[in-house]
Design an enzyme around this catalytic site. Structure first.
Site, short mmCIF file in Angstrom:
data_model
loop_
_atom_site.label_atom_id
_atom_site.label_comp_id
_atom_site.label_asym_id
_atom_site.label_seq_id
_atom_site.Cartn_x
_atom_site.Cartn_y
_atom_site.Cartn_z
CB THR A 44 103.67 103.76 80.31
OG1 THR A 44 104.39 103.97 79.09
CG2 THR A 44 102.86 102.48 80.20
CE1 TYR A 45 99.39 109.21 84.26
CE2 TYR A 45 99.56 109.16 81.87
CZ TYR A 45 99.62 109.86 83.05
OH TYR A 45 99.90 111.20 83.05
CG PHE A 46 101.60 100.78 84.91
CD1 PHE A 46 101.69 99.54 84.26
CD2 PHE A 46 102.54 101.75 84.59
CE1 PHE A 46 102.69 99.30 83.34
CE2 PHE A 46 103.54 101.52 83.68
CZ PHE A 46 103.61 100.28 83.04
CG LEU A 107 96.11 106.88 78.78
CD1 LEU A 107 95.17 106.65 77.61
CD2 LEU A 107 95.60 108.03 79.64
#
Length: 182
Positions: A44-46, A107
């Site tokens: 999980t991209y931040f 994403l």
């Protein structure tokens, strides 16, 4: 954390596989040590709302690995070889902390991953839905002066495993996944 994944720098070469089975056969002939096979990784991209991290070539990712139960906080960039990871024990709390600091999820990437060790190097075999099969050859280090030497050693290892320069993929999974959905 496994000693193979310690360090501030990572030299990594990613190859698009034309035959996953053929690559696994070549890898098996080298008698690698198996860390785990066929784990599901969810990254999980931040980023901040203005996409500041992306524009600075940085990424923040929370990774969950099942069934192994490994959970990581990973930061990459801004240099191509800069990568740091730390074990965490609560991804829900880590995500909440990022949201509290103003970050938002931008994403999610899921992959089926197997990890092997060949001496000091680690080799991953990945399958990403919609993107295909890949192999990553890598090493992490604290010693920035060894990066170019390791890159040459990894290129040699790639040749030994039957990978060609034409198969080299320089884009990150994040970039590939973003291109797929846009």
């Amino acid at each position: 954390m496994n000693k193979h994944f310690e360090g501030r720098f990572e030299v990594e070469l990613k190859y698009r596989l034309s035959s996953r089975e053929g690559f696994i056969k070549a890898l098996a002939a080298m008698k690698p040590e198996v860390m785990h096979e066929d784990n599901l990784e969810q990254d999980t991209y931040f980023d901040l709302p203005d996409f500041r991290l992306d524009s600075q070539n940085k990424s923040v990712c929370i990774r969950e690995i099942q069934p192994s139960g490994i959970m990581l906080w990973i930061v990459k960039g801004p240099e191509a070889d800069r990568c740091e990871a730390v074990n965490i024990n609560n991804v829900t709390k880590a995500r909440s902390m990022l949201h509290t600091m103003g970050y938002r999820q931008v994403l999610e990437v899921k992959k089926l991953r197997s990890i092997y060790f060949l001496g000091k190097f680690h080799v991953t075999v990945d399958r990403l839905e919609g993107l295909g099969d890949f192999a990553e050859l890598a090493i992490m280090t604290e010693d920035e002066s060894k990066l170019e030497s390791y890159r040459l050693q990894l290129l040699s290892l790639a040749g030994d495993l039957g990978l060609s320069p034409e198969q080299l993929e320089v884009r990150s999974y994040r970039k590939l996944q973003t291109e797929l959905v846009t």
